[in-house]
Design an enzyme around this catalytic site. Structure first.
Site, short mmCIF file in Angstrom:
data_model
loop_
_atom_site.label_atom_id
_atom_site.label_comp_id
_atom_site.label_asym_id
_atom_site.label_seq_id
_atom_site.Cartn_x
_atom_site.Cartn_y
_atom_site.Cartn_z
N MET A 81 -45.51 -89.01 -127.36
CA MET A 81 -45.12 -87.60 -127.23
C MET A 81 -43.60 -87.48 -127.34
O MET A 81 -42.88 -88.29 -126.76
CB MET A 81 -45.59 -87.04 -125.90
CG MET A 81 -47.09 -87.16 -125.68
SD MET A 81 -47.58 -86.51 -124.08
CE MET A 81 -49.34 -86.86 -124.09
N MET A 104 -59.07 -82.57 -130.40
CA MET A 104 -58.48 -82.42 -129.08
C MET A 104 -59.36 -81.48 -128.26
O MET A 104 -59.58 -80.33 -128.66
CB MET A 104 -57.05 -81.87 -129.15
CG MET A 104 -56.07 -82.78 -129.82
SD MET A 104 -55.92 -84.38 -128.99
CE MET A 104 -55.53 -83.92 -127.32
N HIS A 163 -51.78 -92.31 -131.15
CA HIS A 163 -51.92 -90.85 -131.31
C HIS A 163 -50.52 -90.24 -131.28
O HIS A 163 -49.89 -90.17 -130.23
CB HIS A 163 -52.78 -90.32 -130.15
CG HIS A 163 -52.97 -88.84 -130.13
ND1 HIS A 163 -53.49 -88.19 -129.04
CD2 HIS A 163 -52.69 -87.88 -131.04
CE1 HIS A 163 -53.52 -86.89 -129.29
NE2 HIS A 163 -53.04 -86.67 -130.49
N GLY A 176 -50.59 -82.96 -124.47
CA GLY A 176 -49.34 -83.05 -123.72
C GLY A 176 -49.49 -83.69 -122.35
O GLY A 176 -48.54 -84.26 -121.84
N PHE A 177 -50.72 -83.65 -121.78
CA PHE A 177 -50.90 -84.17 -120.42
C PHE A 177 -52.30 -84.73 -120.23
O PHE A 177 -53.25 -84.30 -120.89
CB PHE A 177 -50.67 -83.06 -119.40
CG PHE A 177 -49.33 -82.39 -119.54
CD1 PHE A 177 -49.19 -81.23 -120.29
CD2 PHE A 177 -48.21 -82.96 -118.98
CE1 PHE A 177 -47.96 -80.64 -120.47
CE2 PHE A 177 -46.96 -82.38 -119.13
CZ PHE A 177 -46.83 -81.22 -119.89
N GLY A 178 -52.43 -85.66 -119.31
CA GLY A 178 -53.74 -86.16 -118.92
C GLY A 178 -54.27 -85.31 -117.77
O GLY A 178 -53.56 -84.46 -117.24
N GLY A 179 -55.54 -85.52 -117.41
CA GLY A 179 -56.10 -84.86 -116.23
C GLY A 179 -56.42 -83.38 -116.39
O GLY A 179 -56.64 -82.69 -115.39
N SER A 216 -57.02 -94.14 -122.42
CA SER A 216 -55.66 -93.70 -122.76
C SER A 216 -54.70 -94.23 -121.71
O SER A 216 -54.83 -93.89 -120.52
CB SER A 216 -55.59 -92.18 -122.79
OG SER A 216 -54.24 -91.76 -122.64
N ASP A 218 -60.70 -86.30 -127.58
CA ASP A 218 -59.54 -86.63 -126.73
C ASP A 218 -59.21 -85.51 -125.76
O ASP A 218 -58.78 -84.43 -126.17
CB ASP A 218 -58.34 -86.93 -127.63
CG ASP A 218 -57.16 -87.52 -126.85
OD1 ASP A 218 -56.08 -87.66 -127.45
OD2 ASP A 218 -57.35 -87.84 -125.66
N GLY A 219 -59.43 -85.77 -124.46
CA GLY A 219 -59.05 -84.81 -123.44
C GLY A 219 -60.21 -84.38 -122.57
O GLY A 219 -61.20 -83.84 -123.04
N GLY A 220 -60.12 -84.65 -121.27
CA GLY A 220 -61.14 -84.20 -120.33
C GLY A 220 -62.48 -84.89 -120.47
O GLY A 220 -63.51 -84.33 -120.08
N HIS A 223 -55.99 -96.53 -126.45
CA HIS A 223 -55.42 -95.29 -126.99
C HIS A 223 -54.00 -95.12 -126.46
O HIS A 223 -53.79 -95.14 -125.23
CB HIS A 223 -56.30 -94.11 -126.58
CG HIS A 223 -55.91 -92.79 -127.16
ND1 HIS A 223 -56.28 -92.39 -128.44
CD2 HIS A 223 -55.19 -91.77 -126.64
CE1 HIS A 223 -55.81 -91.17 -128.66
NE2 HIS A 223 -55.14 -90.78 -127.59
N ASP A 231 -50.67 -92.74 -126.41
CA ASP A 231 -50.19 -91.37 -126.64
C ASP A 231 -48.68 -91.30 -126.78
O ASP A 231 -47.97 -91.50 -125.80
CB ASP A 231 -50.63 -90.46 -125.49
CG ASP A 231 -52.13 -90.22 -125.50
OD1 ASP A 231 -52.78 -90.46 -124.45
OD2 ASP A 231 -52.64 -89.78 -126.55
N SER A 281 -57.67 -90.29 -117.28
CA SER A 281 -57.86 -90.18 -115.83
C SER A 281 -59.24 -90.67 -115.41
O SER A 281 -59.37 -91.33 -114.37
CB SER A 281 -57.62 -88.74 -115.38
OG SER A 281 -58.28 -87.84 -116.24
N MET A 283 -48.12 -87.37 -131.19
CA MET A 283 -47.89 -85.94 -130.90
C MET A 283 -46.40 -85.69 -131.08
O MET A 283 -45.67 -85.45 -130.13
CB MET A 283 -48.38 -85.63 -129.49
CG MET A 283 -49.89 -85.63 -129.37
SD MET A 283 -50.49 -85.85 -127.69
CE MET A 283 -50.45 -87.64 -127.57
C1 DX5 Z 1 -53.30 -85.68 -124.10
C2 DX5 Z 1 -53.59 -87.05 -124.66
C3 DX5 Z 1 -54.85 -87.66 -124.12
C4 DX5 Z 1 -54.87 -87.80 -122.60
C5 DX5 Z 1 -56.30 -87.85 -122.12
O1 DX5 Z 1 -52.40 -85.02 -124.90
O2 DX5 Z 1 -53.66 -87.01 -126.07
O3 DX5 Z 1 -55.10 -88.90 -124.75
O4 DX5 Z 1 -54.19 -88.93 -122.20
O5 DX5 Z 1 -56.32 -87.90 -120.73
P1 DX5 Z 1 -57.57 -87.36 -119.89
O6 DX5 Z 1 -58.73 -88.23 -120.28
O7 DX5 Z 1 -57.14 -87.59 -118.47
O8 DX5 Z 1 -57.78 -85.94 -120.23
ZN ZN Z 2 -54.37 -88.86 -127.05
#
Ligand code: DX5
Ligand code: ZN
Length: 229
Positions: free
Chosen positions: A41, A141, A70, A146-149, A12, A177-179, A37, A39, A200, A72
């Site tokens: 937003m 999800m 993606h 909304g955020f990475g990490g 991402s 997607d996520g973590g 990927h 994102d 991340s 959002m």
């Molecule tokens: C969050 C995004 C994800 C995000 C994943 O809303 O849709 O794609 O960038 O980031 P990590 O892998 O750091 O959780």
């Molecule tokens: Zn995403």
């Protein structure tokens, strides 16, 4: 022809250097990324703002493979054509983004892109029952968008297992997607996920000048997932 359920890693670019997207996309592909990927937003559907169709159009020439967009955003329908024209191969909309997801998925395919359906952690898997023939990918999800990490939400592993059973032989990718990390990737691969988005965990420790770290991270996540498949 059998549907390709092999593990695919989709970094991402939310975790990339925003001032250098083109070079970052080329670097992750050169280091083994299967998809890129992206994102999008809008600060309304999620509490963060990233970029729109013009940025997608700007990075498209730097992506040789699949551009996985993606969305959002809410509403969605009035923007689908712009993202398709920008070169998105896959456009995913959230089931929670509006009352007419069936029409939205139709519009995505009508615009010539593959249709993705994204589910927030709180949305039950039953909600996709009458949408399976409208979609090419379901994005589970594993964080609140909304955020990475953020930390992986383990309750979603059971949802992936249910979803895999519901899909059966249909040609539908299950995207996570996520973590996603080397610890959490095996958990979802073991129950049927095939596309692993990682921000991340892929971009940590690397840069365009030092892309080798990207490759090490991608290979480590892929190996952990494949060992569990
Ligand atoms: C969050 C995004 C994800 C995000 C994943 O809303 O849709 O794609 O960038 O980031 P990590 O892998 O750091 O959780
Ligand atoms: Zn995403």
């Amino acid at each position: 022809m059998t549907f390709n359920r092999s593990i695919k890693i989709a970094p991402s670019i939310l975790s990339a250097d925003f001032a250098n997207f083109g070079a970052e996309c080329r670097a992750i592909e050169a280091e083994g990324a299967d998809w890129v990927h992206v994102d999008v937003m809008d600060g309304h559907f999620v509490p963060n703002i990233t970029f729109g169709p013009s940025t997608c159009a700007a990075i498209r020439p730097h992506i040789r493979g699949v551009m996985d967009v993606h969305l959002m955003i809410s509403p969605v329908d009035s923007y689908i054509e712009a993202f398709a024209t920008a070169g998105a191969d896959i456009i995913s909309a959230h089931l929670e983004a509006g009352p007419h997801i069936h029409r939205t998925l139709q519009a995505i395919r009508g615009a010539g892109a593959r249709a993705g359906l994204a589910l927030n952690p709180g949305t039950p898997v039953e909600a996709v029952k009458y949408l399976l023939d409208m979609t090419d990918l379901i994005c589970v999800m594993t964080v609140n968008p909304g955020f990475g990490g953020q930390k992986f939400i383990h309750s979603q592993v059971a949802k992936v297992k249910e979803l895999r059973a519901m899909i059966g032989d249909r040609p539908i990718h299950i995207e996570i997607d996520g973590g996603v990390t080397t610890e959490t990737a095996p958990l979802v691969a073991a129950v049927g996920a095939d596309v692993l988005v990682a921000g991340s965990a892929v971009f940590k420790g690397g840069s365009v000048e030092n892309p080798g770290a990207y490759g090490n991270n991608i290979r480590a996540i892929r190996a952990a997932a494949e060992a569990a498949q």
